[in-house]
Design a protein around this motif. Structure first.
Motif, PDB file in Angstrom:
ATOM      1  N   PRO A   1       1.212  -1.743  -0.006  1.00  0.00           N
ATOM      2  CA  PRO A   1       0.135  -0.232   0.129  1.00  0.00           C
ATOM      3  C   PRO A   1       1.082   1.107   0.109  1.00  0.00           C
ATOM      4  CG  PRO A   1       0.162  -1.232   2.392  1.00  0.00           C
ATOM      5  CD  PRO A   1       0.904  -1.499   1.162  1.00  0.00           C
ATOM      6  N   ALA A   2       0.563   2.069  -0.252  1.00  0.00           N
ATOM      7  CA  ALA A   2       0.933   3.826  -0.595  1.00  0.00           C
ATOM      8  C   ALA A   2       0.381   4.843   0.035  1.00  0.00           C
ATOM      9  CB  ALA A   2       1.910   3.847  -1.823  1.00  0.00           C
ATOM     10  N   PHE A   3       0.555   5.672   0.860  1.00  0.00           N
ATOM     11  CA  PHE A   3      -0.743   6.845   1.636  1.00  0.00           C
ATOM     12  C   PHE A   3      -0.168   8.031   0.831  1.00  0.00           C
ATOM     13  CE2 PHE A   3      -0.504   2.683   4.322  1.00  0.00           C
ATOM     14  CZ  PHE A   3      -2.275   2.648   4.057  1.00  0.00           C
ATOM     15  N   ASP A   4      -0.803   8.889   0.813  1.00  0.00           N
ATOM     16  CA  ASP A   4       0.203   9.881  -0.139  1.00  0.00           C
ATOM     17  C   ASP A   4      -0.751  11.327   0.759  1.00  0.00           C
ATOM     18  OD1 ASP A   4       1.204   9.520  -1.738  1.00  0.00           O
ATOM     19  OD2 ASP A   4      -0.387   9.985  -3.735  1.00  0.00           O
ATOM     20  N   VAL A   5       0.069  11.675   2.293  1.00  0.00           N
ATOM     21  CA  VAL A   5      -0.181  12.977   2.478  1.00  0.00           C
ATOM     22  C   VAL A   5      -0.183  14.583   2.147  1.00  0.00           C
ATOM     23  CG1 VAL A   5       0.044  13.238   5.221  1.00  0.00           C
ATOM     24  CG2 VAL A   5       0.123  11.250   4.255  1.00  0.00           C
ATOM     25  N   LEU A   6      -1.478  15.281   2.651  1.00  0.00           N
ATOM     26  CA  LEU A   6      -1.686  16.577   1.792  1.00  0.00           C
ATOM     27  C   LEU A   6      -2.151  16.808   3.253  1.00  0.00           C
ATOM     28  CD1 LEU A   6      -2.137  17.984  -0.622  1.00  0.00           C
ATOM     29  CD2 LEU A   6      -4.411  17.606  -0.355  1.00  0.00           C
ATOM     30  N   VAL A   7      -1.862  18.358   2.885  1.00  0.00           N
ATOM     31  CA  VAL A   7      -2.170  19.264   3.907  1.00  0.00           C
ATOM     32  C   VAL A   7      -2.435  20.253   2.895  1.00  0.00           C
ATOM     33  CG1 VAL A   7      -0.616  21.454   5.309  1.00  0.00           C
ATOM     34  CG2 VAL A   7       0.532  19.652   4.856  1.00  0.00           C
ATOM     35  N   ALA A   8      -3.956  20.262   2.945  1.00  0.00           N
ATOM     36  CA  ALA A   8      -4.809  20.964   2.634  1.00  0.00           C
ATOM     37  C   ALA A   8      -5.159  22.323   2.519  1.00  0.00           C
ATOM     38  CB  ALA A   8      -6.307  20.126   2.059  1.00  0.00           C
ATOM     39  N   GLY A   9      -5.102  22.230   3.928  1.00  0.00           N
ATOM     40  CA  GLY A   9      -5.711  23.755   4.455  1.00  0.00           C
ATOM     41  C   GLY A   9      -7.128  23.453   5.276  1.00  0.00           C
ATOM     42  N   VAL A  10      -7.157  24.847   6.098  1.00  0.00           N
ATOM     43  CA  VAL A  10      -8.510  24.922   7.304  1.00  0.00           C
ATOM     44  C   VAL A  10      -9.307  25.318   6.885  1.00  0.00           C
ATOM     45  CG1 VAL A  10      -8.813  25.692   9.603  1.00  0.00           C
ATOM     46  CG2 VAL A  10      -6.790  25.561   9.123  1.00  0.00           C
ATOM     47  N   GLY A  11     -10.581  24.623   7.306  1.00  0.00           N
ATOM     48  CA  GLY A  11     -11.563  24.956   6.762  1.00  0.00           C
ATOM     49  C   GLY A  11     -12.308  24.217   5.732  1.00  0.00           C
ATOM     50  N   PRO A  12     -13.362  24.056   5.286  1.00  0.00           N
ATOM     51  CA  PRO A  12     -14.494  22.818   4.206  1.00  0.00           C
ATOM     52  C   PRO A  12     -13.987  23.353   3.112  1.00  0.00           C
ATOM     53  CG  PRO A  12     -16.101  24.024   5.598  1.00  0.00           C
ATOM     54  CD  PRO A  12     -14.716  24.089   6.311  1.00  0.00           C
ATOM     55  N   ALA A  13     -14.030  24.236   2.611  1.00  0.00           N
ATOM     56  CA  ALA A  13     -13.614  25.000   1.618  1.00  0.00           C
ATOM     57  C   ALA A  13     -12.541  24.490   0.552  1.00  0.00           C
ATOM     58  CB  ALA A  13     -13.476  26.505   1.142  1.00  0.00           C
ATOM     59  N   ALA A  14     -10.859  25.098   1.843  1.00  0.00           N
ATOM     60  CA  ALA A  14      -9.590  24.558   1.537  1.00  0.00           C
ATOM     61  C   ALA A  14     -10.252  23.350   1.118  1.00  0.00           C
ATOM     62  CB  ALA A  14      -8.847  24.459   2.190  1.00  0.00           C
TER      63      ALA A  14
END
Length: 250
Positions: A57-70
């Motif tokens: 398996p592989a996991f990509d860990v994303l930092v998308a920002g705070v809040g539902p829109a981000a």
């Protein structure tokens, strides 16, 4: 099996990656930058390789920002650029007391947009009641149950809010509308919306840093929550991998 794990901030992403790493004390791979400036790091493989060069398996860990829109924008960007089996919203959040004390984990059996709707003289109406769509995403029941069992987490609805609860009155209002809720956070529904648009299942896991209620920064246990998040992913990784391998070719 390839899963996208979406976090709001780098500290959450670091905890997730540490939990998924077979060698947590070794230096991890450098993050890649996606269009829009989103950072994503490969975890869960011996050297952080690229798809196809390593088994398992592989996991990509994303930092998308705070809040539902981000969260929705970042998740949608990553999903448009890669092929995934599963999407996971992960991070810290507030816990409804006494069911989810600080330092504990909550796995969502429902991801609820708790403040998306309209206030009326008769009370709050969510977007479903207004006729503008839906306000709940349901993770795969089997996966959520196995994830909660493996991590020792409470299995309960997780509320997505755009404004974090900071008063007893607001906590009571949310608890009255969602009496089974285990936690609140700010990104799950946005992640789930993007996953649904790509036809992918979604899971949410939250480590509790504080009680939902009056804002008291002195009582926050962010370090304990981040440690619990890493511990949770040490147990969760094999569950996700097993589920993904059984479902990715269906």
């Amino acid at each position: 099996m390839r899963a996208l794990v979406v976090t709001a901030v780098a500290a959450e992403a670091d905890s997730v990656a540490a939990g998924l790493s077979p060698h947590p004390d070794a230096p991890g791979p450098e993050p890649r930058t996606l269009p829009g400036g989103y950072l994503v790091t490969r975890a869960g493989t011996p050297s952080g390789g690229t798809p196809g060069d390593l088994p398992g398996p592989a996991f990509d860990v994303l930092v998308a920002g705070v809040g539902p829109a981000a969260a929705a924008a970042g998740t949608a960007t990553a999903l448009a650029l890669g092929s995934y089996t599963l999407v996971v919203s992960a991070g810290i959040g507030g816990g409804f007391q006494p069911a989810a004390p600080p330092g504990s984990l909550v796995v969502a059996d429902a991801i609820v947009a708790a403040d998306l709707g309209a206030e009326t003289p008769d009370g709050f109406l969510d977007v479903r009641a207004l006729g503008f769509g839906h306000s709940v995403h349901l993770p795969p029941a089997e996966l959520a149950a196995h994830a909660a069992e493996a991590t020792g987490a409470l299995l309960a609805p997780v509320l997505t809010v755009s404004t974090v609860t900071g008063t007893a009155a607001r906590a009571a209002e949310l608890a009255a509308r969602h009496p089974m809720a285990g936690a609140e956070a700010m990104e799950g529904f946005g992640v789930a919306e993007a996953a649904a648009a790509h036809g992918l299942p979604v899971l949410e896991i939250r480590a509790v840093s504080n009680a939902v209620g009056p804002r008291d920064r002195a009582a926050w246990r962010i370090g304990d929550a981040l440690a619990a998040l890493a511990d949770g992913f040490r147990s969760l990784g094999p569950v996700l991998a097993n589920w993904g391998e059984r479902h990715e070719h269906r």
